[in-house]
Enzyme design. Structure first.
Site, short mmCIF file in Angstrom:
data_model
loop_
_atom_site.label_atom_id
_atom_site.label_comp_id
_atom_site.label_asym_id
_atom_site.label_seq_id
_atom_site.Cartn_x
_atom_site.Cartn_y
_atom_site.Cartn_z
N SER A 1 -40.00 -24.22 -38.84
CA SER A 1 -40.39 -23.67 -37.55
C SER A 1 -39.61 -24.38 -36.44
CB SER A 1 -41.90 -23.78 -37.34
OG SER A 1 -42.31 -23.03 -36.22
N ASP B 1 -43.12 -13.49 -42.76
CA ASP B 1 -43.35 -14.34 -41.60
C ASP B 1 -43.54 -13.47 -40.36
OD1 ASP B 1 -43.30 -16.13 -39.51
OD2 ASP B 1 -41.54 -17.23 -40.21
N HIS C 1 -45.41 -17.79 -42.34
CA HIS C 1 -44.57 -18.71 -41.57
C HIS C 1 -44.61 -20.11 -42.17
CE1 HIS C 1 -42.33 -20.23 -38.22
NE2 HIS C 1 -43.31 -21.05 -37.85
#
Length: 546
Positions: free
Chosen positions: A206, A421, A460
């Site tokens: 991320s 995601d 994610h």
């Protein structure tokens, strides 16, 4: 975690070579420093021998007395240094806490008796503000020096980044802090052991994935190997994608358009229509781009019911699947929310990230205190966010990624991304990869130093009803130190009763295909398949490279 640590330890033990570490340089400023002398205040120390089980050359507690004010690019102050007994699979280590000017807080852990000669740094998430040192547990157990930092400020990962009022802290969040941490961590290792790290590695997902790509582009000398997962570009996400999703998933009063039950209805509809497109009905979409499901097929005929969607919910789903656009129909993002991600949709989660970014990071001057995410105009305000996007994102608006310096110095890059995601579009990552392959010699040549692993069904960075746990650290070490590129990585899905299923991941554009024989939940019965032609995944959007 114990099994993963053993896997890392096993791999590291068979690796061994003696390498020189290369000098660091500032973004946009050529370095005049010699290797390691960029941060050493004493004569250049020798490079550590890999896997030599190196012990500390000084008392851990004495590091607090060492002077790092004039050692490298920014003054460093050690606030505490103490020995921590062996536990949880890790040997005894020296825990060092401190900060780099102006306020980049960090922790470095140095094995006191059996350092393997390697340096490992972990990335952060969201707006950061915390020190994720525990995310280094596997590397510490394998006897790496490990380090983590708070990206230059104190705060909560997904809560308002009020520190964004300070331009210097914005620069630290953009990448300066990650670069300085790499230099500081190695400086501490050199001072403690009297030897410089032979090899250095980075891993993050991320925001951490964004840190990894930023390092490869702006500071290519910092790391020999980088693992970047689901890289989140703040300038694209905060003002545009997250804000678009928040505006579609939340009503004006802040209530969610979808209940969890209705998200399940939508997900079931998607799976019923598209699950078999990859030849297997297993609840996983191998490539969601093949799905063309129209959520209008689930719209209630008359009144709302438990097995259908309201017109409001259908409209919201369509908006997410199509992605952000302005009133002229121009795409504002590369990619969109993928099919198969529905169970992770959260309007409140998107709002927290979008509103925090818009109020404190998106514009050169912060808007009034009463500004909220619905104030943003997708026609007139997107251009106003370009200046800050150029600061935070690894690739500035209208530019293509340029990793030629990283490739030239021999760096290796692994990027992975969940196909499901919803927070960071997987198509955006493939657009980035396609820009690199187009610029740097094509897919076959680029895969000699940069490989992408797409993870079907993963949300994610983690999660999703699919194999979503895998270990890339041994793979990057083997690639950097032995020249053994990762061709197959096994991902695992676990539950309360243990392993549910395993499945291999292959370097994109290859994908896993079931052989048709044996247990479908066993990775041994899956092989690599490839498209007939190398795809060109470059996308046309408003900030595409010119």
């Amino acid at each position: 975690m114990r099994a993963e640590r053993k896997a890392v330890q096993s791999t590291i033990k068979v690796l061994g070579a003696h390498f020189m570490y290369v000098a660091h340089f500032l973004w946009g400023v050529a370095s005049l420093a010699a290797p390691s002398g960029a941060y050493a205040s004493q004569p250049t120390a020798p490079v550590a021998v890999l896997d030599a089980q190196i012990g500390g050359a000084m008392q851990c507690e004495r590091l607090i007395e060492e002077d790092f004010k004039n050692s490298f690019e920014a003054p460093l102050s050690v606030l505490s240094a103490k020995l921590v007994p062996a536990s949880d699979g890790a040997g005894e280590y020296c825990a060092v806490n401190g900060y780099i000017q102006p306020q980049i807080q960090f922790e470095v852990r140095l094995p006191s008796k059996n350092w393997n000669g390697r340096y490992f740094q972990v990335g952060c998430g969201g707006f950061c503000g915390v020190i994720n040192i525990n995310n280094c547990a596997d590397a510490l157990a394998a006897n790496f020096v490990v380090a983590a930092h708070n990206m230059g400020h104190v705060g909560q990962v997904v809560k308002d980044p009020i520190w964004g009022s300070d331009p210097t802290l914005r620069e630290d969040y953009a990448g300066r802090s990650t670069h300085l941490m790499s230099i500081a961590g190695k400086a501490l290792a050199e001072r403690y052991y009297g030897k410089r790290p032979a090899r250095s590695y980075f891993r993050g997902c991320s925001t951490g994935g964004r840190e990894g790509l930023t390092e490869a582009q702006r500071y290519p000398e910092d790391f020999d190997g980088i693992i970047a997962g689901d890289p989140a570009f703040p300038g694209r996400l905060g003002a545009i994608a997250n804000n678009w999703d928040a505006q579609k998933l939340l009503r004006d009063d802040g209530s969610e358009v979808f209940t969890p039950a209705k998200l399940a209805v939508l997900n079931n509809g998607v799976m019923k229509a598209c699950d078999k497109l990859d030849g297997l009905s297993d609840g996983i979409l191998t490539d969601p781009r093949a799905c063309k499901f129209d959520p209008a097929k689930l719209q209630c005929k008359k009144e709302d019911g438990p097995d259908c969607l309201t017109a409001e919910q259908v409209a919201a789903a369509k908006a997410l699947y199509s992605g952000p656009v302005n009133s002229r129909g121009e795409k504002l993002m590369p990619g969109a929310t993928p099919y198969g991600s529905e169970l992770s949709w959260s309007g409140a989660g998107r709002r927290s990230l979008a509103e925090g970014y818009l109020r404190y990071l998106a514009f050169p001057t912060n808007p009034p205190a009463d500004y909220n995410y619905r104030t943003f105009n997708f026609d007139t305000d997107v251009a106003k966010t370009e200046q800050m996007a150029a600061l935070y994102d690894p690739v500035a608006p209208f530019q293509a990624p340029d990793l030629r310096a990283f490739e030239k110095r021999g760096g290796k890059l692994i990027v992975y991304h969940g196909w499901a995601d919803a927070g960071v579009s997987p198509m955006a990552l493939l657009d980035y990869y396609a820009q690199v392959t187009s610029r740097q010699g094509g897919g076959e040549k680029v895969r000699e130093w940069f490989r992408v692993f797409m993870v079907p069904g993963m949300f994610h960075c983690r999660g999703g009803s699919a194999p979503n746990t895998f270990e890339m650290l041994p793979e990057i070490v083997k690639w950097v130190e032995q020249g053994q590129a990762p061709d197959r990585v096994v991902a695992t899905q676990s539950g309360p009763q243990g392993v549910i299923r395993t499945r291999p991941l292959f370097p994109y554009p290859a994908f896993a295909k079931y052989t048709g024989k044996g247990d479908v939940n066993d990775a041994a019965n899956w092989v690599s398949a490839s498209p007939k032609k190398e795809p060109d995944d470059r996308l046309d959007w408003i900030r595409a490279p010119k």
